[in-house]
Design a protein around this motif. Sequence first.
Motif, PDB file in Angstrom:
ATOM      1  N   LEU A  11      -4.630  10.421  -6.582  1.00 23.96           N
ATOM      2  CA  LEU A  11      -3.302   9.807  -6.597  1.00 23.96           C
ATOM      3  C   LEU A  11      -3.451   8.421  -5.990  1.00 23.96           C
ATOM      4  O   LEU A  11      -4.121   8.260  -4.964  1.00 23.96           O
ATOM      5  CB  LEU A  11      -2.320  10.645  -5.775  1.00 23.96           C
ATOM      6  CG  LEU A  11      -0.867  10.174  -5.746  1.00 23.96           C
ATOM      7  CD1 LEU A  11      -0.221  10.292  -7.121  1.00 23.96           C
ATOM      8  CD2 LEU A  11      -0.071  10.986  -4.719  1.00 23.96           C
ATOM      9  N   THR A  12      -2.852   7.416  -6.634  1.00 24.94           N
ATOM     10  CA  THR A  12      -2.907   6.060  -6.102  1.00 24.94           C
ATOM     11  C   THR A  12      -1.526   5.653  -5.603  1.00 24.94           C
ATOM     12  O   THR A  12      -0.512   6.191  -6.042  1.00 24.94           O
ATOM     13  CB  THR A  12      -3.393   5.060  -7.172  1.00 24.94           C
ATOM     14  OG1 THR A  12      -2.607   5.210  -8.361  1.00 24.94           O
ATOM     15  CG2 THR A  12      -4.860   5.265  -7.494  1.00 24.94           C
ATOM     16  N   VAL A  13      -1.523   4.707  -4.668  1.00 26.75           N
ATOM     17  CA  VAL A  13      -0.282   4.122  -4.158  1.00 26.75           C
ATOM     18  C   VAL A  13      -0.423   2.618  -4.402  1.00 26.75           C
ATOM     19  O   VAL A  13      -1.188   1.937  -3.725  1.00 26.75           O
ATOM     20  CB  VAL A  13      -0.068   4.441  -2.665  1.00 26.75           C
ATOM     21  CG1 VAL A  13       1.291   3.932  -2.206  1.00 26.75           C
ATOM     22  CG2 VAL A  13      -0.183   5.950  -2.415  1.00 26.75           C
ATOM     23  N   ASN A  14       0.310   2.141  -5.425  1.00 29.82           N
ATOM     24  CA  ASN A  14       0.142   0.774  -5.889  1.00 29.82           C
ATOM     25  C   ASN A  14       1.456   0.329  -6.526  1.00 29.82           C
ATOM     26  O   ASN A  14       1.997   1.038  -7.370  1.00 29.82           O
ATOM     27  CB  ASN A  14      -0.996   0.732  -6.911  1.00 29.82           C
ATOM     28  CG  ASN A  14      -1.411  -0.665  -7.306  1.00 29.82           C
ATOM     29  OD1 ASN A  14      -0.588  -1.555  -7.461  1.00 29.82           O
ATOM     30  ND2 ASN A  14      -2.711  -0.852  -7.499  1.00 29.82           N
ATOM     31  N   ARG A  19      -1.771  -1.774 -13.454  1.00 28.20           N
ATOM     32  CA  ARG A  19      -3.032  -2.289 -12.900  1.00 28.20           C
ATOM     33  C   ARG A  19      -3.805  -1.156 -12.231  1.00 28.20           C
ATOM     34  O   ARG A  19      -5.022  -1.057 -12.393  1.00 28.20           O
ATOM     35  CB  ARG A  19      -2.768  -3.422 -11.912  1.00 28.20           C
ATOM     36  CG  ARG A  19      -4.055  -4.037 -11.375  1.00 28.20           C
ATOM     37  CD  ARG A  19      -3.815  -5.290 -10.563  1.00 28.20           C
ATOM     38  NE  ARG A  19      -2.999  -5.015  -9.397  1.00 28.20           N
ATOM     39  CZ  ARG A  19      -2.083  -5.836  -8.907  1.00 28.20           C
ATOM     40  NH1 ARG A  19      -1.841  -6.995  -9.476  1.00 28.20           N
ATOM     41  NH2 ARG A  19      -1.397  -5.517  -7.829  1.00 28.20           N
ATOM     42  N   ALA A  20      -3.112  -0.298 -11.506  1.00 27.69           N
ATOM     43  CA  ALA A  20      -3.788   0.838 -10.867  1.00 27.69           C
ATOM     44  C   ALA A  20      -4.490   1.690 -11.913  1.00 27.69           C
ATOM     45  O   ALA A  20      -5.665   2.041 -11.758  1.00 27.69           O
ATOM     46  CB  ALA A  20      -2.778   1.676 -10.082  1.00 27.69           C
ATOM     47  N   THR A  21      -3.789   2.008 -12.991  1.00 25.07           N
ATOM     48  CA  THR A  21      -4.367   2.834 -14.050  1.00 25.07           C
ATOM     49  C   THR A  21      -5.587   2.162 -14.663  1.00 25.07           C
ATOM     50  O   THR A  21      -6.625   2.795 -14.879  1.00 25.07           O
ATOM     51  CB  THR A  21      -3.313   3.121 -15.135  1.00 25.07           C
ATOM     52  OG1 THR A  21      -2.224   3.835 -14.524  1.00 25.07           O
ATOM     53  CG2 THR A  21      -3.881   3.947 -16.273  1.00 25.07           C
ATOM     54  N   ARG A  22      -5.487   0.869 -14.907  1.00 23.05           N
ATOM     55  CA  ARG A  22      -6.582   0.121 -15.522  1.00 23.05           C
ATOM     56  C   ARG A  22      -7.805   0.056 -14.598  1.00 23.05           C
ATOM     57  O   ARG A  22      -8.930   0.341 -15.018  1.00 23.05           O
ATOM     58  CB  ARG A  22      -6.090  -1.281 -15.884  1.00 23.05           C
ATOM     59  CG  ARG A  22      -7.038  -2.091 -16.710  1.00 23.05           C
ATOM     60  CD  ARG A  22      -6.397  -3.380 -17.241  1.00 23.05           C
ATOM     61  NE  ARG A  22      -5.859  -4.240 -16.187  1.00 23.05           N
ATOM     62  CZ  ARG A  22      -4.552  -4.442 -15.939  1.00 23.05           C
ATOM     63  NH1 ARG A  22      -3.633  -3.827 -16.655  1.00 23.05           N
ATOM     64  NH2 ARG A  22      -4.166  -5.245 -14.965  1.00 23.05           N
ATOM     65  N   GLY A  41      -1.747  10.415 -10.976  1.00 23.70           N
ATOM     66  CA  GLY A  41      -0.485   9.703 -10.869  1.00 23.70           C
ATOM     67  C   GLY A  41      -0.565   8.540  -9.914  1.00 23.70           C
ATOM     68  O   GLY A  41      -1.595   8.303  -9.281  1.00 23.70           O
ATOM     69  N   ASN A  42       0.558   7.828  -9.813  1.00 21.22           N
ATOM     70  CA  ASN A  42       0.665   6.665  -8.945  1.00 21.22           C
ATOM     71  C   ASN A  42       2.030   6.664  -8.268  1.00 21.22           C
ATOM     72  O   ASN A  42       3.029   7.034  -8.882  1.00 21.22           O
ATOM     73  CB  ASN A  42       0.496   5.382  -9.759  1.00 21.22           C
ATOM     74  CG  ASN A  42       0.583   4.138  -8.900  1.00 21.22           C
ATOM     75  OD1 ASN A  42      -0.324   3.850  -8.118  1.00 21.22           O
ATOM     76  ND2 ASN A  42       1.674   3.401  -9.011  1.00 21.22           N
ATOM     77  N   CYS A  43       2.050   6.247  -7.025  1.00 15.53           N
ATOM     78  CA  CYS A  43       3.297   6.043  -6.286  1.00 15.53           C
ATOM     79  C   CYS A  43       3.520   4.536  -6.213  1.00 15.53           C
ATOM     80  O   CYS A  43       2.660   3.817  -5.717  1.00 15.53           O
ATOM     81  CB  CYS A  43       3.192   6.599  -4.865  1.00 15.53           C
ATOM     82  SG  CYS A  43       2.769   8.343  -4.798  1.00 15.53           S
ATOM     83  N   GLU A  44       4.672   4.070  -6.695  1.00 16.45           N
ATOM     84  CA  GLU A  44       4.952   2.638  -6.646  1.00 16.45           C
ATOM     85  C   GLU A  44       5.456   2.201  -5.285  1.00 16.45           C
ATOM     86  O   GLU A  44       5.465   1.014  -4.974  1.00 16.45           O
ATOM     87  CB  GLU A  44       5.968   2.247  -7.719  1.00 16.45           C
ATOM     88  CG  GLU A  44       5.390   2.301  -9.111  1.00 16.45           C
ATOM     89  CD  GLU A  44       6.335   1.756 -10.148  1.00 16.45           C
ATOM     90  OE1 GLU A  44       6.813   0.621  -9.980  1.00 16.45           O
ATOM     91  OE2 GLU A  44       6.594   2.476 -11.128  1.00 16.45           O
ATOM     92  N   ASN A  45       5.863   3.171  -4.469  1.00 16.06           N
ATOM     93  CA  ASN A  45       6.289   2.850  -3.108  1.00 16.06           C
ATOM     94  C   ASN A  45       5.985   4.040  -2.201  1.00 16.06           C
ATOM     95  O   ASN A  45       5.718   5.153  -2.673  1.00 16.06           O
ATOM     96  CB  ASN A  45       7.758   2.435  -3.054  1.00 16.06           C
ATOM     97  CG  ASN A  45       8.681   3.532  -3.541  1.00 16.06           C
ATOM     98  OD1 ASN A  45       8.728   4.611  -2.949  1.00 16.06           O
ATOM     99  ND2 ASN A  45       9.417   3.272  -4.601  1.00 16.06           N
ATOM    100  N   PHE A  62      -5.688   7.030  -2.739  1.00 15.60           N
ATOM    101  CA  PHE A  62      -6.081   5.653  -2.448  1.00 15.60           C
ATOM    102  C   PHE A  62      -4.839   4.805  -2.272  1.00 15.60           C
ATOM    103  O   PHE A  62      -3.904   4.899  -3.069  1.00 15.60           O
ATOM    104  CB  PHE A  62      -6.856   5.026  -3.618  1.00 15.60           C
ATOM    105  CG  PHE A  62      -8.239   5.538  -3.854  1.00 15.60           C
ATOM    106  CD1 PHE A  62      -8.878   6.387  -2.971  1.00 15.60           C
ATOM    107  CD2 PHE A  62      -8.918   5.149  -4.999  1.00 15.60           C
ATOM    108  CE1 PHE A  62     -10.167   6.835  -3.208  1.00 15.60           C
ATOM    109  CE2 PHE A  62     -10.204   5.592  -5.252  1.00 15.60           C
ATOM    110  CZ  PHE A  62     -10.822   6.439  -4.355  1.00 15.60           C
ATOM    111  N   CYS A  63      -4.863   3.937  -1.272  1.00 18.80           N
ATOM    112  CA  CYS A  63      -3.840   2.900  -1.109  1.00 18.80           C
ATOM    113  C   CYS A  63      -4.438   1.593  -1.610  1.00 18.80           C
ATOM    114  O   CYS A  63      -5.555   1.236  -1.251  1.00 18.80           O
ATOM    115  CB  CYS A  63      -3.451   2.742   0.362  1.00 18.80           C
ATOM    116  SG  CYS A  63      -2.173   3.866   0.877  1.00 18.80           S
TER     117      CYS A  63
END
Length: 117
Positions: A11-14, A19-22, A41-45, A62-63
């Motif tokens: 899981l990313t926080v971005n 851009r995170a996915t790429r 997935g990604n957390c936008e905040n 990852f942050c």
Amino acid sequence: MEDQRVQWRLLTVNTAPERATRLIGRMVEVLKDQYDIEHVGNCENIDEVLLKVTKYRPNVIFCASMWTPEQANTVFTTAKSVVPDIKTHAVPTGLQVQRGPDAVVEYLVEEVPKLLG
């Protein structure tokens, strides 16, 4: 007998999810012979972290470099409240802005093996 590799659910926080996915996709491609990493997935905040860690049950988070060390610590504390043994990593603050996306990918390719073992 076939080697049973750990399935890493990342899981990313971005604040820039595309851009995170790429960038994560590029990292996964380079490391695919060593690690089985799925970007779940990604957390936008930071407010999304609890919900998405609960939903996706990642074993690594990852942050991105837009977060301060204090913000990353908040993210990791929140994630560990749901998945206590989650592996955590913060990209150094400002790396994307200072050196660009290629530098982030190079950094992750170097650091992820240290994190995942």
